[in-house]
Design a protein around this motif. Sequence first.
Motif, PDB file in Angstrom:
ATOM      1  N   GLY A 159      -2.769  -0.761  -7.606  1.00 43.49           N
ATOM      2  CA  GLY A 159      -2.183  -0.223  -8.826  1.00 43.49           C
ATOM      3  C   GLY A 159      -0.770  -0.240  -8.908  1.00 43.49           C
ATOM      4  N   LEU A 160      -0.194  -0.253  -7.674  1.00 46.12           N
ATOM      5  CA  LEU A 160       1.582  -0.251  -7.679  1.00 46.12           C
ATOM      6  C   LEU A 160       2.062  -1.636  -7.710  1.00 46.12           C
ATOM      7  CD1 LEU A 160       1.718   2.490  -4.640  1.00 46.12           C
ATOM      8  CD2 LEU A 160       2.160   2.890  -7.081  1.00 46.12           C
ATOM      9  N   ARG A 161       3.207  -1.476  -8.179  1.00 49.97           N
ATOM     10  CA  ARG A 161       3.709  -2.857  -8.017  1.00 49.97           C
ATOM     11  C   ARG A 161       3.984  -3.250  -6.674  1.00 49.97           C
ATOM     12  NH1 ARG A 161       6.655  -4.373 -12.938  1.00 49.97           N
ATOM     13  NH2 ARG A 161       6.631  -2.648 -14.347  1.00 49.97           N
ATOM     14  N   PRO A 162       4.360  -4.447  -6.202  1.00 49.62           N
ATOM     15  CA  PRO A 162       4.335  -4.826  -4.749  1.00 49.62           C
ATOM     16  C   PRO A 162       5.286  -4.070  -4.081  1.00 49.62           C
ATOM     17  CG  PRO A 162       4.256  -6.853  -6.025  1.00 49.62           C
ATOM     18  CD  PRO A 162       4.182  -5.699  -7.110  1.00 49.62           C
ATOM     19  N   ILE A 163       6.526  -4.056  -4.657  1.00 49.33           N
ATOM     20  CA  ILE A 163       7.703  -3.236  -4.058  1.00 49.33           C
ATOM     21  C   ILE A 163       7.494  -1.660  -3.735  1.00 49.33           C
ATOM     22  CG2 ILE A 163       8.768  -2.992  -6.262  1.00 49.33           C
ATOM     23  CD1 ILE A 163      10.302  -3.199  -2.529  1.00 49.33           C
ATOM     24  N   GLU A 164       6.619  -1.210  -4.777  1.00 51.80           N
ATOM     25  CA  GLU A 164       6.185   0.341  -4.570  1.00 51.80           C
ATOM     26  C   GLU A 164       5.178   0.516  -3.722  1.00 51.80           C
ATOM     27  OE1 GLU A 164       7.050   1.643  -9.427  1.00 51.80           O
ATOM     28  OE2 GLU A 164       4.993   0.748  -8.682  1.00 51.80           O
ATOM     29  N   ALA A 165       4.110  -0.384  -3.393  1.00 55.81           N
ATOM     30  CA  ALA A 165       3.097  -0.328  -2.641  1.00 55.81           C
ATOM     31  C   ALA A 165       3.911  -0.483  -1.199  1.00 55.81           C
ATOM     32  CB  ALA A 165       2.326  -1.475  -2.642  1.00 55.81           C
ATOM     33  N   ALA A 166       5.017  -1.458  -1.060  1.00 58.13           N
ATOM     34  CA  ALA A 166       5.632  -1.521   0.349  1.00 58.13           C
ATOM     35  C   ALA A 166       6.358  -0.266   0.766  1.00 58.13           C
ATOM     36  CB  ALA A 166       6.565  -2.696   0.151  1.00 58.13           C
ATOM     37  N   ILE A 167       6.892   0.308  -0.298  1.00 62.02           N
ATOM     38  CA  ILE A 167       7.469   1.615  -0.043  1.00 62.02           C
ATOM     39  C   ILE A 167       6.645   2.749   0.418  1.00 62.02           C
ATOM     40  CG2 ILE A 167       8.828   3.293  -1.237  1.00 62.02           C
ATOM     41  CD1 ILE A 167      10.285   1.555  -2.865  1.00 62.02           C
ATOM     42  N   ALA A 168       5.544   2.718  -0.291  1.00 62.67           N
ATOM     43  CA  ALA A 168       4.549   3.886   0.042  1.00 62.67           C
ATOM     44  C   ALA A 168       4.208   3.577   1.455  1.00 62.67           C
ATOM     45  CB  ALA A 168       3.295   3.557  -1.005  1.00 62.67           C
ATOM     46  N   VAL A 169       3.533   2.301   1.778  1.00 61.58           N
ATOM     47  CA  VAL A 169       3.339   2.119   3.142  1.00 61.58           C
ATOM     48  C   VAL A 169       4.365   2.404   4.309  1.00 61.58           C
ATOM     49  CG1 VAL A 169       2.643   0.317   4.792  1.00 61.58           C
ATOM     50  CG2 VAL A 169       1.625   0.374   2.570  1.00 61.58           C
ATOM     51  N   ALA A 170       5.458   2.023   3.995  1.00 58.19           N
ATOM     52  CA  ALA A 170       6.659   2.323   4.936  1.00 58.19           C
ATOM     53  C   ALA A 170       6.814   3.725   5.100  1.00 58.19           C
ATOM     54  CB  ALA A 170       7.809   1.825   4.438  1.00 58.19           C
ATOM     55  N   VAL A 171       6.817   4.515   4.010  1.00 58.88           N
ATOM     56  CA  VAL A 171       6.948   6.092   4.119  1.00 58.88           C
ATOM     57  C   VAL A 171       5.765   6.563   4.890  1.00 58.88           C
ATOM     58  CG1 VAL A 171       7.058   8.186   2.847  1.00 58.88           C
ATOM     59  CG2 VAL A 171       8.316   6.264   1.844  1.00 58.88           C
ATOM     60  N   LEU A 172       4.647   6.476   4.669  1.00 57.06           N
ATOM     61  CA  LEU A 172       3.370   6.868   5.478  1.00 57.06           C
ATOM     62  C   LEU A 172       3.547   6.437   6.885  1.00 57.06           C
ATOM     63  CD1 LEU A 172       0.814   6.332   2.618  1.00 57.06           C
ATOM     64  CD2 LEU A 172       1.596   8.426   3.459  1.00 57.06           C
ATOM     65  N   ALA A 173       3.899   5.161   6.868  1.00 58.36           N
ATOM     66  CA  ALA A 173       4.131   4.694   8.570  1.00 58.36           C
ATOM     67  C   ALA A 173       5.234   5.621   9.305  1.00 58.36           C
ATOM     68  CB  ALA A 173       4.583   3.214   8.473  1.00 58.36           C
ATOM     69  N   ALA A 174       6.214   5.946   8.506  1.00 57.74           N
ATOM     70  CA  ALA A 174       7.429   6.700   9.083  1.00 57.74           C
ATOM     71  C   ALA A 174       6.736   8.145   9.299  1.00 57.74           C
ATOM     72  CB  ALA A 174       8.491   6.995   8.367  1.00 57.74           C
TER      73      ALA A 174
END
Length: 479
Positions: A430-445
């Motif tokens: 449901g997120l924009r691709p850039i938003e999904a990438a940010i979410a994954v990056a934050v959770l990975a960090a």
Amino acid sequence: MTNQVSEVPERHEANTEAPTPDSEQPVPGTRDRWAARGLWSRWRPLLLRLHFYGGMFAGPFILIAAVTGLLYTLTPQLDGIVFRNELTVDEYAPQARSLADQIAAARTVYPEAPITSVKPPTVASETTQIAFTTDDAPPDYTRTVFVNPYTAQVQGTLTTYGMWLPIRSWFDEMHRNLHLGEAGRYYSEVAASWLSVVALGGLAMWISRNRRHGRKRLILPDRHRTPKGSRTRILSWHGTVGIWIVVGLLGLSITGLTWSRFAGDHIAQLRSELSWTTPSVTTTLPHTDGTTGAPGDPAASADTVLHSAQAAGLQPPMWMKPPAAPGDAWEVYERKRDAPTRFDAVAVDAATGAITDQSRFADWPLTAKLTGWAIDTHMGVLFGLPNQIVLALLALGLITVIVRGYRMWWKRRPTRSGLPTAPERGALTGLRPIEAAIAVAVLAAVGWLAPLFGATLGAFVLGDVIAGAIARRRKRIAS
């Protein structure tokens, strides 16, 4: 705010609230499926999903940490009552015996064990505490002998953990690892790493839910317009209590991770790289090649070292640590952890009484001071009894939030005999691709900083993917 669930009305209760933007669903068939949804409508499903995962699966760990933490905050004063005979003297004399005499008396209890530390009395009514490293003590524990400073008579022996006496150390270890040793530390790390994620997600959803109702509905429960025992009433208490304690929960989560097994190592590495570490003195004597300055018998030099430390301005409570190896100095350090704090330290040459190195708390970096104050606040020692009361209220509030979260989840079951359901899948899509990438990056960090958070989140996601695939397969077979 643990275990926040979606605002889908129960089938058994009337839906008395008008639909809100939080319940908006994607508009199917549009060229840009994100354009019709606002920023919050896109992000809310992901936060709800994380909040649900954390509440349901990490919630029990957080609940155990809250209960054991509550018990810990209620126990510090018990040591002074139970072990009064070891800690205090009934009669004073004009002059105390030398530390050499007192150490010699303690040596009669443990003749061969090395001395870990010597703590002179803080006030006239206290005994001297001399700690020994013994083979029969648990790891990280010492056997402490309590000596009357006026008569040099032994008044008792206790097993201690750093500054803590038996009762406080027992509850401290229960909170840290449930008395399960190294393996038990995993539970507290899971609790601490998920607590911030759950609390922040719940905070965002609660603010969004109440943005139309003003500040009063945000910070006070709705006790009049909702039926007693209804899911809406429970949610109101769940959210408002969470709002009141969220800052404290974030502080407990962050400071709790500093003691954890994996995240603690990463935090220590990060602090070192940022020069946020606590300053310490160098105990290696600069003028020796290791053939002089041997530890020898601490009793021979203890009084000289104490006088030098006092002349350098150190005040009780302070600990004296004998040299660990030839060529080392004594380390003497203050440990006044209640405000106003004192943490000055000096290294003293046992042979000459000269100060060879020193660390002044006034010169510590601000980040090191803040870190120490935050940790001592977590432990309930910085502000004494008021600190303990606040921690107890935080723990009680967290317990009620968790219990209410599970009650709301149970009330979402579709039928009286059915099991409760989880929020719908597909939050990332449901997120924009850039938003999904940010979410994954934050959770990975966050997963790198707190590996057990990353491992449990990965397990939840994998299990969810498998469950979703099974559900879709069953649906295809049924159709």
